[in-house]
Every structure is written in structure tokens, then in C-alpha cells.
Motif scaffolding. Structure first.
Motif, PDB file in Angstrom:
ATOM      1  N   THR A 209       0.839  -1.214   0.000  1.00  0.00           N
ATOM      2  CA  THR A 209       0.000   0.000   0.000  1.00  0.00           C
ATOM      3  C   THR A 209       0.865   1.253   0.000  1.00  0.00           C
ATOM      4  O   THR A 209       0.471   2.274  -0.550  1.00  0.00           O
ATOM      5  N   LEU A 210       2.036   1.172   0.618  1.00  0.00           N
ATOM      6  CA  LEU A 210       2.907   2.359   0.675  1.00  0.00           C
ATOM      7  C   LEU A 210       3.519   2.691  -0.687  1.00  0.00           C
ATOM      8  O   LEU A 210       4.107   3.752  -0.858  1.00  0.00           O
ATOM      9  N   PHE A 211       3.374   1.788  -1.652  1.00  0.00           N
ATOM     10  CA  PHE A 211       3.819   2.058  -3.033  1.00  0.00           C
ATOM     11  C   PHE A 211       2.635   2.394  -3.949  1.00  0.00           C
ATOM     12  O   PHE A 211       2.804   2.502  -5.163  1.00  0.00           O
ATOM     13  N   ARG A 212       1.461   2.581  -3.385  1.00  0.00           N
ATOM     14  CA  ARG A 212       0.246   2.789  -4.199  1.00  0.00           C
ATOM     15  C   ARG A 212       0.395   3.989  -5.149  1.00  0.00           C
ATOM     16  O   ARG A 212       0.617   5.111  -4.715  1.00  0.00           O
ATOM     17  N   GLY A 213       0.264   3.723  -6.436  1.00  0.00           N
ATOM     18  CA  GLY A 213       0.277   4.811  -7.412  1.00  0.00           C
ATOM     19  C   GLY A 213       1.654   5.403  -7.673  1.00  0.00           C
ATOM     20  O   GLY A 213       1.796   6.444  -8.304  1.00  0.00           O
TER      21      GLY A 213
ATOM     22  N   LEU B 233      -1.915   0.210   7.205  1.00  0.00           N
ATOM     23  CA  LEU B 233      -2.696   0.985   6.228  1.00  0.00           C
ATOM     24  C   LEU B 233      -3.595   0.047   5.419  1.00  0.00           C
ATOM     25  O   LEU B 233      -4.782   0.314   5.206  1.00  0.00           O
TER      26      LEU B 233
ATOM     27  N   LEU C 249      -6.521  -1.192   7.529  1.00  0.00           N
ATOM     28  CA  LEU C 249      -7.532  -0.139   7.701  1.00  0.00           C
ATOM     29  C   LEU C 249      -8.393  -0.033   6.448  1.00  0.00           C
ATOM     30  O   LEU C 249      -9.634   0.011   6.518  1.00  0.00           O
ATOM     31  N   GLU C 250      -7.734  -0.027   5.292  1.00  0.00           N
ATOM     32  CA  GLU C 250      -8.483   0.025   4.033  1.00  0.00           C
ATOM     33  C   GLU C 250      -9.392  -1.197   3.875  1.00  0.00           C
ATOM     34  O   GLU C 250     -10.565  -1.073   3.523  1.00  0.00           O
TER      35      GLU C 250
ATOM     36  N   ASP D 111      -6.001  -0.585  -5.401  1.00  0.00           N
ATOM     37  CA  ASP D 111      -6.650  -0.589  -4.098  1.00  0.00           C
ATOM     38  C   ASP D 111      -6.887  -2.023  -3.657  1.00  0.00           C
ATOM     39  O   ASP D 111      -6.642  -2.976  -4.409  1.00  0.00           O
TER      40      ASP D 111
ATOM     41  N   LEU E   9      -2.588   6.908   9.034  1.00  0.00           N
ATOM     42  CA  LEU E   9      -2.517   7.764   7.844  1.00  0.00           C
ATOM     43  C   LEU E   9      -1.317   8.707   7.925  1.00  0.00           C
ATOM     44  O   LEU E   9      -0.664   8.985   6.914  1.00  0.00           O
TER      45      LEU E   9
ATOM     46  N   ALA F 216       1.708   6.771   6.922  1.00  0.00           N
ATOM     47  CA  ALA F 216       1.735   6.556   5.465  1.00  0.00           C
ATOM     48  C   ALA F 216       2.241   7.812   4.762  1.00  0.00           C
ATOM     49  O   ALA F 216       3.057   7.737   3.829  1.00  0.00           O
TER      50      ALA F 216
ATOM     51  N   TRP G  26       5.976   8.138   5.066  1.00  0.00           N
ATOM     52  CA  TRP G  26       6.687   7.290   4.102  1.00  0.00           C
ATOM     53  C   TRP G  26       6.682   7.918   2.717  1.00  0.00           C
ATOM     54  O   TRP G  26       7.680   7.907   2.011  1.00  0.00           O
ATOM     55  N   ARG G  27       5.534   8.468   2.332  1.00  0.00           N
ATOM     56  CA  ARG G  27       5.469   9.107   1.012  1.00  0.00           C
ATOM     57  C   ARG G  27       6.491  10.237   0.916  1.00  0.00           C
ATOM     58  O   ARG G  27       7.229  10.354  -0.069  1.00  0.00           O
TER      59      ARG G  27
ATOM     60  N   LEU H 150       9.944   8.721   0.564  1.00  0.00           N
ATOM     61  CA  LEU H 150      10.190   8.115  -0.746  1.00  0.00           C
ATOM     62  C   LEU H 150      10.240   9.158  -1.859  1.00  0.00           C
ATOM     63  O   LEU H 150      11.006   9.015  -2.809  1.00  0.00           O
TER      64      LEU H 150
END
Lengths: 445, 445
Positions: B75-79, B113, B116-117, B313, B425, B428, B431-432, B435
């Protein structure tokens, strides 16, 4: 300081034109229903004095979505008959139900339900084709939304008209009634090549030229449509339409799952818009629209949900995702239908297909302010590396927080401001009860 | 009156077993974390005295969804990298990012994360495969959710282990630590035929038999996997796995987009479960899993989202819809993958693929009470002719209102009860930031 009606600042703004652009911490300035400016948020507050200033700190602001093909009233048939072959679905369920139930009240209640669903999901403009376009137009007028509304034409009788002449006559009367309406664009909607005769097509072509009006038609939806045309007219539907002069930049050709290599450059040359409905095409097993090839040929590609009878929702977020994913699977290439292009299909390209490309669909100054905000703070859309990717691949319709049409706010904090949601839902439930309990029920027994 | 802990009455209850059944105005009775009874609501209130009685008048109650394949921490690489060919996506983005960023903290934060989703979207059990299964197991323990957790095995070194022996040793240590955990089922997760050698497979087979443990593996994901196997082993991966004794009812084989006509009956005979990941397969253009043919052969078909890197997702409602729609398009038949069968894939079949078929996945008395409620009162899911159709074809993840695992409520009125959502959140987002701003950024520049 210059006067303005509204300033909306957002964490991200995606203007759609230019494709792929994402602006951080910008603001949109609106005056008299139009976009006045798009600039850094801090600068907007220095330069403009607005009556209303809104901050959307976890949100994307973007153009309202354009659903380029639907049959709104069919929301009342949602989930009534699924998982059936097209001929049984249509012949034993949809057509009998339409013959029995569709009247002005059905169309009003179904359209209002559809508009409530679409507004909450970020669709601010839709392109409709159904019976009783007068009723649909009145409902759109009251809703504050924007729509293209088809003057439907068929040869066979329905509750709306008896023959092509009557369909046309009644359609044109609706057009006269709503001429000059700021949010309603009437179009000619010959249903499909297999339900409309050459003479009617010739009349429609003349009228469309004369009145400078768009065309909205199902074309090449299934393989059997092609076969039938070969038998009846000794030519494929597209060839017949071309000979009749129907392939023009005015035409929004819906579905297009059956295309030869020669037909794609023809469509590009004629300037036809294609409206892709991926979920409907999948659900009815109609075939695959060659999205990546159409895009490569430079054809204007829009996106539609089709009616709730064959989807079963009017969710343009879901449709964007299905479009982006399916195009890759069909082309066997993961780099086709990138997120930014698909977002363009659902906004600017849809506007162009409806003949509204210079009025809505992107956030250029001077365009009408049809815009939405989408809250990306949910776990499912965190973290955010790329807001465009997030919108197309991870966002759900329920994350749309606000919507405006021509600068008027219709949705605020997820709540509709004009629509009477409880009354609309109660009327939908009343239709369900009537359809389910009657003899000849169309519901699952 | 008999004592109970909880009675939940709902407008509709879908037990999943028997397939297609919808009960009107029934109630589920829970005692000691298990389903005690399922009966008309009025009768339930007469027969049982419960500490807690809940009414969900616009809702469907059904088994919690089982996501049968994911890599939660991703999830931390989402998108972070989309719309790219598989080799570039993996080789230039995912693998370098994993090498640089994945550690115990990353895995913990990403798993939280993801959970939670998933919880908010009605997934109460998931089948994971990633590095640091110990960290994942601790996070699952704290979350209240249920999971299958893979003891990942590869030949090549990663941040988690250096060679197959170390992967196995460390995995088994995690298994020992969580043995007997009521909500955690450790499985062997040899990554894929192309990353695991014959010797390791032989060891895993022995251990899986000895310890009566499930197997979780990517198999036949892409055409190039098959080609490479032909070159390296002179056989297709499935043949190789069969010769190594890996094709058993313990195996959940994920993806399976490349299958010959002879391989399908072989899978059926061996009792292998297939985990279908339609959105990931589309997004990476991996090919189409022949869902309708596998179903016709009687193979247990489950459903997974894959990791957020390739989806983006962890939405099992979206995945059900994609599955039902895509299967029709691929089979060119609108009557395959009907809604009730797809709901079964996302619940009972998923449970079976994880070796939990007798414990969760349907609402039979005696099973553990992993259940969710879904509010169908939104415009997009009205009117309701068929609640199963509505769940599969029209419902969004955000309509999930409540969730319980083993009778313990984890989600109430859309809000998580145990998870600290703001903290998850915030981590997360941290992390974004890390990165995105570092050299060798993996984000879009």
C-alpha cells in the motif's frame, strides 16, 4: 483587488488541459458562473475579493465528469435482470418491462434517481437517450445539472411515439421548448443502425446540418448487428452510415466493439467521436472496443456508463478504472490508456463528444465552472504520489465531496443541495414495489 | 430464553451457503464468537436473550469478504508507478524501491494501512505474502482481523533473508511463534516457479505435508513465465509443480492466466484452488484467467486484489465487479460468472483456499462470526430487486457500515474501533514524503 464570486483552493488541482498537469496548492476563481483564473492559492487571495472562499486541504479539484452515454430512467430497472444473454435480457426482461411500465412518471422518477447518483459520484454532465425527453429535460432543468438530451428516433412504436415521423416531430418540439437553455443541449438520437431506416437517417442528417445539432447513436455494439446489416443492406453499418452522410464530427458513436482495421482511419478522417462503455460491453458480452488503437488514430474517445440496466451503476470513477484496466488487457500492453488520458476521456473528450468542448471539460479560463472536489484522505487513497493515478485507479465515487455546475454549488460535504434525496429514494422504492409484486413481475422470484 | 452475546437483524441476510439464498428480515445470533443461529428476526428476539441487539434496517448482512491474495505492505507504493510494462514496473520501480525502503517499520506501517483500508471495505480476512511475516503477524494480531500469512521463500537474497534455507528457517520460526493463534494461519509461500528451485520445492512439499499447512504461490501469471520455464526446465511450470508433488488441495495457485485445455482438468483432479486477481492481471496486461472454464471444471475459485502496487486498491467490491464483468467478456457469454457465484468466490471459496472453509466464509451455525453489514440505502444501490446483484454490480466499498471478526466488532457505523486511523494515515504520509524527496525517487517527477 478584482471581484469574484468564489475561490476554491485545493491541495491539488488537475485542469485536464494540458493533459497530465497537476498543480499543488492552487485555487480556482469563479465569476458569473465561469472560470476567471487558476493560480497559486496565496496569490488568488491577494488578487481577488470573493464572496465565498472555500478550502479543500485534502482534496483534488478537477472538472466535473461527463458521462457521455446513459439511459437515466433505467435506474429503476437496476439489478432487475442480470447474468443473461443479451437477447433474453432485452427480449424477455427489458423490452417487456419498458412496454408495461415506462410513462412520464417513471421517466421523471428514474431520471431524478440517476441524477442524484451521478451528482454524488462527481458527474456534472450526462448524455441521455430515452423516451419522454421532455420529462428528462424538465428534470435536468430543476436539478441544476447539465445534460445532452437525445431526441430519440426509432421506426417501431413505443409509449413515446408510433413511427419515425412522430419521434422526430415530438423530439423537435422538445428542442424548441428548451432552445437556448444554458445547461441543456438537445441532440438527435437515432437509436441504432438496425432500428432506423435510410429515409429517417437522411431526414436526420439534413436536420442536424441545418440546426447544427449533435448526433448520439449506438453503433457496432455487437457482432450480430454487423451480421444482420450484411444480410439486410449488404454492407456493414458504418459503411451504410457513411454513405448516408452520418459520419461527421457531430456524431457520438457509442460502443464500437466491432471495428475492422480500415474502419478506424475512416472514423478518424470523418472526425467521429467514439463513446466507450466498458462495463456495459463486458456485462452483455458484446465484445471489446479497441481503445488503444482508436486513441493512436487520434479519435476523440469519450466514456459512458450506459444505463443502469446493463452496468449496474452510473459511476464514472468505476468506469474510468474499468476503461484503463480493460484497455491494457485487450491491447496486451500495460502502457496503453494511461491514467491522464483516461481522465481526459471522462471530462474533456466527453464534453467534445457532446459538442460542449469549448464550454466545459477542462479548467481553462473562460469556460463554465463545472467542477468537483474529491477527498483523497481515506486509507484507500493514501499515500498520494500521483493524484491522477489515485483518481483513476483507487478512488471511489463516495469520495466526491463537492460539485458545482456553471458556478452553482449542487453538492456540499457529500450532501445534495437542491435534490430532495429522501423523496427521490421513496419514489424509487415505490416503483420497485409496483414492479415486483405485479403479475408478470420482472424481479427475481 | 437462551443466552447469546449478540443479535444482528438486517433487512436482508445472505448466508452464501446455500448459494443464491437471500433471507428477508432475519437475524444472526452470535455466542462465544460463533454463529449460534440464523432465523427470522422476530423469532430471534423471542428465543434468545442477548447482551447486544443491533438493527440494520437498510442493510445486507453477509460473511466478511476474504481477499485471497495480497501483499499488504505494498500500500505504501500505491500509485508510485503506473501504466508501465511489467518488466519496467518491476525492474525499475518496484524491486529498486523494495531494496531501498522495505524494512520492519515499512512492513508494519504498510500492513496497518492495508488493514484499515480492507476493514473499511468489508474484508475481514486476507491472504498475505511479503517480507517480514513476523511483523505482519504482530500487526494482524493487534488489529483483530483474520489472515493467512505466507512464509515467503525465494532463492535470491532480499532484506528478509539470503537464501531459501534462511527464508524457510525464519518463516518456520514465525509459524512457531503464532502457532495456535485463533486468527492467524501461517502458510508456505514459495514465491513462484521461476524464483524457487526444485530442491526448495521438495523441502516445502515435505514440510507442508508434515505440518498440514497451506501453500500460497504465484503460478502461470504471464506468458513469458511459461516460455522461460520451457527453456529452463523443458516443461511448463504446472507440469514441473505436478512432478514435484505441489499440486494438491493445499495449494492456492494465484493468477493462472496461461492455461491449456489439458491443465484445467488436471487442476480439478488435484483439488488445487485458483486465486483470480482480475484487476492486477488487467493492469499489468498479464493475460486473462479462464474463469468460466475453471468454474465449469469444478475448481475452487477464489478472488484476490493482489498488492496495491498493481491494482491500486484492496477493494473486494471492485474486484467482485471486475471479476463478474471480465469473465463475461472473456467467455463471450453474458450468463457466466453470475453474481451469486462471484460472491461465493469472495467469501466461501476464499476461505477454502486458505484452509479455513470449515471455520469462516458462510453463515452456517457453528462457524466463527466473521460478518459485515452493507448499507444499500444510497441512490446508487436503489431500488433493490436483488441484493446479491446489488452487492456485486453496484455497491461501493464505502457502503460497508459494520464488521465483526470472531464475533468482535471492529467497524461500527463506518468507523474502525481498534485501529488508530489518524496515526496510520500520518505514518503513510511520512513514508510518502521520505520516498518522494530522496534521491532515486520512485515518484513521478
Amino acid at each position: 483587488m478584482d471581484p469574484a464570486d468564489l475561490i476554491i483552493s485545493a491541495r491539488w488541482i488537475i485542469p485536464v488541459e494540458p493533459e497530465g498537469q497537476v498543480l499543488d496548492d492552487h485555487a480556482l476563481v469563479v465569476r458569473d458562473g465561469r472560470i476567471l483564473d487558476l493560480l497559486p492559492a496565496a496569490e488568488a487571495l491577494r488578487r481577488y475579493a470573493a464572496r465565498e472562499v472555500l478550502q479543500r486541504p485534502h482534496h483534488v479539484l478537477l472538472p466535473g465528469l461527463v458521462n457521455a452515454h446513459t439511459h437515466s430512467p433505467m435506474t429503476l430497472f437496476r439489478g432487475m435482470a442480470d447474468d443473461l444473454p443479451l437477447d433474453i435480457w432485452l427480449g424477455r426482461h427489458i423490452w417487456p418491462a419498458e412496454a408495461r411500465w415506462v410513462d412520464a412518471g417513471f421517466v421523471r422518477d428514474g431520471t431524478e434517481l440517476a441524477m442524484l447518483e451521478m451528482l454524488r459520484g462527481g458527474t456534472t454532465c450526462f448524455n441521455d437517450m430515452y423516451f419522454f425527453p421532455d420529462v428528462i429535460a424538465h428534470a435536468v432543468d430543476a436539478s441544476g445539472l447539465r445534460a445532452g438530451i437525445g431526441m430519440i428516433v426509432l421506426e417501431h412504436p413505443t409509449v413515446w411515439a408510433q413511427d419515425a415521423d412522430e419521434y422526430l416531430r415530438k423530439g423537435l418540439a422538445v428542442r424548441d421548448q428548451f432552445r437556448g437553455h444554458p445547461r441543456i443541449a438537445m441532440s438527435f438520437a437515432p437509436h441504432a443502425p438496425y432500428t432506423v431506416a435510410d429515409d429517417s437517417f437522411r431526414q436526420i442528417r439534413l436536420l442536424a446540418n441545418e440546426l447544427d445539432t449533435q448526433l448520439h447513436m449506438h453503433v457496432h455494439e455487437t457482432a450480430s448487428e454487423i451480421d444482420d446489416s450484411q444480410k439486410r443492406y449488404a454492407r456493414r453499418p458504418l459503411q451504410r452510415l457513411d454513405e448516408l452522410g452520418l459520419l461527421t464530427p457531430q456524431l457520438a458513436a457509442v460502443h464500437m466493439t466491432q471495428l475492422t482495421a480500415a474502419e478506424i482511419p475512416l472514423l478518424a478522417e470523418r472526425g467521429v467521436s467514439v463513446v466507450h462503455c466498458p462495463e456495459s460491453n463486458l456485462k452483455l458480452a458484446s465484445g471489446f472496443c479497441p481503445v488503444s488503437e482508436l486513441a493512436r488514430a487520434g479519435i476523440n474517445l469519450a466514456l459512458g456508463t450506459d444505463g443502469a440496466g446493463s452496468n449496474n451503476d452510473l459511476d464514472m470513477f468505476g468506469e474510468m478504472r474499468s476503461c484503463a484496466l480493460l484497455a491494457k488487457g485487450v491491447a496486451q500492453r500495460a502502457d496503453v490508456a494511461p491514467a491522464a488520458a483516461v481522465l481526459g476521456m471522462a471530462t474533456h473528450n466527453g464534453a467534445k463528444a457532446l459538442g460542449l468542448g469549448d464550454r466545459i471539460g477542462s479548467l481553462l479560463a473562460g469556460k463554465e465552472a463545472d467542477v468537483i472536489c474529491v477527498d483523497l484522505s481515506a486509507a484507500a487513497t493514501q499515500p498520494v504520489y500521483d493524484p491522477i493515478s489515485q483518481l483513476v485507479y483507487a478512488t471511489s465515487r463516495d469520495q466526491v465531496s463537492d460539485a458545482w455546475v456553471a458556478g452553482r454549488q449542487l453538492l456540499a460535504d457529500h450532501q445534495p443541495l437542491l435534490a430532495d434525496a429522501p423523496a427521490i429514494l421513496a419514489r424509487a422504492e415505490a416503483w420497485r414495489a409496483r414492479l415486483s409484486t405485479s403479475r408478470g413481475s420482472v424481479a427475481h422470484d
